[in-house]
Design a protein around this motif. Structure first.
Motif: not given
Length: 448
Positions: A265-269, A271-280
């Motif tokens: 949905d966010a169009g992430m690459l 190689t990129e990581s989802v940010l933060g140490d919680g759930t989305v």
């Protein structure tokens, strides 16, 4: 003929009317778009609801100069509950026209979706209201009130002031704020949480003028470097927002947002990581989130070998329910001032702030909605949060403390609202029209 069949027969009319409405460039910014376009859209809405029994439908001017369409329609049962229907006819500007695959103000069908600015946010929801009423025909089971505003996307507060000044006009037992959407196409949801926000502009001044970096660099304070150092303290290595005084450990108890779906949905690459140490879900709906919206500094092209005497940044802090805007605003300002290095001068201007919102989801209106979504979609309703802010919801909650406020609509993640190539799935318009029609019937039968 049942509601689903009636709505199916109405879908060609839905497409025709949404095409008309999308063609109106109703961006509520008179500096860049003709105000006549907003007036055309408002009058179009007024006429359509007038034909659906809102005989007193009219345009009311609000404090920001925009016009809200308001009206009432009563049913035959004087004891029936009252439901307020909300939407907005103004839209975001298309941004970069070259980024659109189709003309932004021309409804275009492609791969089963309808593309165009406002198809989902929020003109598609206006068609949901109209289609639900047409499907019910003369069988209206509740009293209805209507408000369709014209400046929601600009955030200038016209309708908020109108509600406060005309409380009795819009008073209702349940309020359908149709300006959100489902978890995905075919996954029905109610939005029960909205983040608030604080916008600030921080300006750093270090010198009275530019200085040659060869002669003075290394000893003279650098405003841009100071600003970068300050901004770097607002997130940690994992991407968590780290503003002193704000809780960054809250968790989301509702529906989970699968990480892989979020990446898509966010169009992430890759190689990129989802940010933060919680759930989305935690990061989006339960924790504060700081975004750097813009920076004023020398551009790369044409830049000189000089130390920047002045730099500034515009910041957006989203805050979850449970955290009040004044508290978050103070924490952000205090953090920025404490993080400023080298004794540079710091000026912070607060542009805007708004409180978060959490709905009470345990009353008869939510029971009626859950049953309606189960009937229309064949699967249970889930509870979502939303990262965006809708200040009107707080005004409605304060003005009508006994009313149940429901946020729903056709704006699922693939709709790309506010972005180029906004679209709507017509199946969502059909299904949400059935939800609304069934909700009105259910609510009438179970309302105390």
């Amino acid at each position: 003929m049942d509601l689903t069949e009636r709505i199916s027969d109405l879908m060609p009319q839905v497409k025709e009317e949404l095409t008309e409405l999308v063609a109106m460039q109703s961006v509520a910014d008179p500096r860049r778009y003709p105000p006549e376009e907003c007036h055309r859209a408002a009058e179009w809405v007024r006429q359509k609801f007038d034909r659906q029994g809102f005989a007193d439908a009219r345009l009311e001017e609000t404090t920001d100069g925009s016009h809200a369409v308001v009206g009432t329609r009563r049913c035959s049962n004087p004891q029936a509950p009252t439901v307020l229907l909300y939407a907005h006819y103004d839209v975001q500007p298309p941004l970069d026209d070259t980024a659109w695959d189709t003309p932004p103000f021309q409804l275009t069908e492609k791969n089963g979706r309808w593309y165009g600015r406002g198809t989902a946010d929020c003109k598609g929801n206006i068609l949901v209201h109209l289609t639900a009423l047409r499907a019910l025909g003369g069988e209206l089971p509740v009293h209805l009130k209507l408000v369709v505003e014209g400046s929601e996307e600009q955030g200038t507060g016209g309708l908020e002031a109108f509600v406060q000044d005309n409380a009795d006009l819009l008073r209702a037992d349940a309020i359908l704020v149709c300006d959100t959407g489902n978890a995905d196409v075919g996954r029905p949801a109610a939005t029960v949480s909205l983040r608030g926000m604080v916008n600030v502009v921080v300006t750093v001044e270090a010198l009275t003028s530019e200085l040659h970096s060869g002669m003075f660099g290394g000893a003279a304070p650098d405003a841009l470097a100071a600003l970068v150092a300050m901004l770097a303290t607002l997130r940690d290595a994992k991407g968590n927002t780290t503003i002193h005084g704000l809780d960054n450990n809250q968790t989301w108890a509702g529906e989970r947002y699968p990480p892989e779906q979020f990446r898509t949905d966010a169009g992430m690459l890759d190689t990129e990581s989802v940010l933060g140490d919680g759930t989305v879900s935690d990061m989006l709906w339960a924790r504060p989130a700081l975004t750097i919206l813009g920076i004023d500094c020398p551009p790369v092209v044409g830049s000189a070998a000089a130390i920047a005497p002045r730099a500034r940044a515009r910041l957006n802090l989203r805050i979850p329910p449970g955290l009040e805007a004044p508290q978050a605003q103070k924490a952000l300002i205090d953090h920025l001032r404490a993080a400023a290095p080298w004794g540079v001068a710091v000026e912070i201007e607060v542009e805007a702030s708004g409180s978060p919102f959490r709905a009470r989801a345990d009353g008869p209106a939510y029971q009626a909605l859950a049953a309606a979504m189960q009937q229309a979609y064949g699967r249970p309703m889930v509870m979502l949060g939303q990262g965006g802010s809708i200040p009107l919801c707080n005004v409605l909650a304060d003005t009508y403390p006994d009313a149940e406020i429901i946020l729903m609509g056709v704006e699922e993640p693939r709709a790309l609202i506010h972005a180029p190539n906004e679209s709507v799935d017509p199946a969502e318009i059909a299904a949400m029209s059935a939800v609304e029609a069934q909700f009105l019937q259910n609510y009438a039968s179970i309302h105390p």
